[in-house]
Design an enzyme around this catalytic site. Structure first.
Site, mmCIF file in Angstrom:
data_model
loop_
_atom_site.group_PDB
_atom_site.id
_atom_site.type_symbol
_atom_site.label_atom_id
_atom_site.label_comp_id
_atom_site.label_asym_id
_atom_site.label_seq_id
_atom_site.Cartn_x
_atom_site.Cartn_y
_atom_site.Cartn_z
ATOM 1 N N GLU A 57 0.827 -1.203 0.000
ATOM 2 C CA GLU A 57 0.000 0.000 0.000
ATOM 3 C C GLU A 57 0.867 1.260 0.000
ATOM 4 O OE1 GLU A 57 -2.164 -3.095 2.600
ATOM 5 O OE2 GLU A 57 -0.127 -2.589 1.994
ATOM 6 N N CYS A 90 -0.433 0.213 7.660
ATOM 7 C CA CYS A 90 -0.854 0.646 6.330
ATOM 8 C C CYS A 90 -2.198 1.367 6.382
ATOM 9 C CB CYS A 90 -0.921 -0.543 5.385
ATOM 10 S SG CYS A 90 0.700 -1.215 4.961
ATOM 11 N N TRP A 178 18.784 -41.177 -12.260
ATOM 12 C CA TRP A 178 17.718 -40.239 -11.897
ATOM 13 C C TRP A 178 16.424 -40.748 -12.502
ATOM 14 C CZ3 TRP A 178 18.818 -36.710 -8.363
ATOM 15 C CH2 TRP A 178 20.119 -36.230 -8.247
#
Length: 379
Positions: A57, A90, A178
């Site tokens: 903000e 804010c 893998w």
């Protein structure tokens, strides 16, 4: 209660888009974006960039410097804060700028917020609108780690694994490198850089001797990503050897080892003497000790954990009810083997009706693999 318009929805989506730019640099705070609009013109935009920096903000108000904001609308992806933290509230900045309408995509579940900021704005004569439906859900999903942490004090847990078409994570002899392809492994390293911690079990630590760092080029790269998560090894008896590669860079990348009360004092003292953070998890069974460990990790400000293995640890997390999202890479391989391991080895459900059911399910191609993502909980 005021409802959002199509124009509101468009600006809220822009605020959510801006919020995503904050990324992991804002942890343990939420990702937040803001847009200021007056008479159909966007006057300012902003997002929370890093911990301790101005909130979205304030960034948007600064971006609109020199413009008359009286009577403007600010669109925010999360309820504005109303407390003094690292930065001022804010809500004060919004009221001080003369903004008269606030449209938020989602509420803040934190104890110090939970609607208080919106109440303060209303008391100051600001018109407040809260979004519902898909936009609200999108804003909530963006901040799941923050939301779980705010409500429970425990980190959000993402379990990832790679398996064959027949659901195996290793051969019968234990080989797993893998199963997934290069593109999938590179994506995992990106996930590592986004979370606060990576967790494995002692079985994985002993078998693979991993370093568990986030690397820009994937598993075969030595180039570290800019942000490195804490490494966590669940090692109930403190069997992690002092020669493990995880200890090589402990001065720059923290390592925690979670042990039980049954661990030998000499072993835990030796780990601590080498710079390891030893966490003693308490509880009458493994799920209780998982929750205890997560409670203690939460006290470090850790809001998100990437759970990478192995199957027994994943099973304990599932039994504890502490897996929030699952991401499985399915490789175009068939390993077979009656003794080959499954991705999750838990007590399991007695009947299908008792199975853990995902809230959402999605899939996408990653190289030659298929990535299946399932959200188990929403916070």
């Amino acid at each position: 209660m005021p409802t959002t318009t199509d124009t509101d929805a468009r600006h809220l989506l822009r605020a959510i888009e801006l919020a995503q730019r904050g990324g992991a640099s804002v942890n343990p705070n939420p990702r937040v974006g803001a847009v200021i609009v007056k008479d159909g013109e966007t006057l300012g935009e902003g997002f929370h960039r890093e911990v301790g920096g101005p909130h979205a903000e304030v960034e948007a108000i600064r971006d609109a410097a020199g413009r008359d904001l009286s009577g403007a609308t600010i669109y925010v992806s999360l309820e504005p804060c109303c407390h003094q933290g690292r930065t001022p509230p804010c809500t004060d900045a919004i009221v001080g700028a003369g903004i008269k309408r606030v449209v938020v995509a989602s509420e803040d579940p934190s104890a110090h917020a939970a609607g208080r900021g919106l109440g303060i704005l209303r008391d100051d004569g600001v018109d407040v609108v809260i979004a519902e439906g898909e936009i609200a859900e999108q804003a909530r999903l963006m901040n799941q780690p923050f939301r779980k942490y705010a409500r429970t004090g425990r980190p959000w847990v993402l379990f990832k694994s790679a398996m064959s078409l027949d659901g195996k994570v290793a051969t019968r002899g234990g080989d797993s490198k893998w199963i997934s392809g290069d593109e999938s492994r590179l994506l995992v390293h990106r996930w590592r850089a986004e979370v606060d911690a990576i967790a494995v079990g002692i079985g994985t630590a002993l078998a693979d001797d991993p370093i568990l760092t986030a690397r820009t080029g994937g598993s075969d790269s030595h180039e570290l990503a800019g942000r490195q998560p804490r490494r966590v090894v669940f090692d109930s008896m403190a069997h992690l050897p002092l020669t493990a590669r995880l200890l090589d860079d402990i001065e720059t990348i923290p390592l925690s080892v979670v042990v039980s009360r049954a661990a030998q004092r000499a072993a835990t003292d030796a780990l601590a003497a080498h710079g390891v953070d030893v966490i003693v998890a308490t509880g009458e069974n493994e799920p209780a000790r998982i929750r205890s460990a997560l409670d203690q990790l939460g006290q470090y400000g850790i809001t998100s954990v990437l759970l990478e293995g192995g199957p027994k640890l994943a099973g304990a997390f599932l039994d504890a009810g502490e897996i929030d999202e699952i991401r499985l890479f399915i490789a175009p391989l068939v390993l077979g083997g009656r003794s080959a391991r499954d991705p999750i080895e838990s007590e399991g459900a007695e009947v299908v009706a008792d199975a853990v059911r995902s809230l959402t399910l999605g899939c996408q191609s990653i190289g030659d693999d298929l990535l299946v993502s399932a959200r188990i909980k929403e916070w």
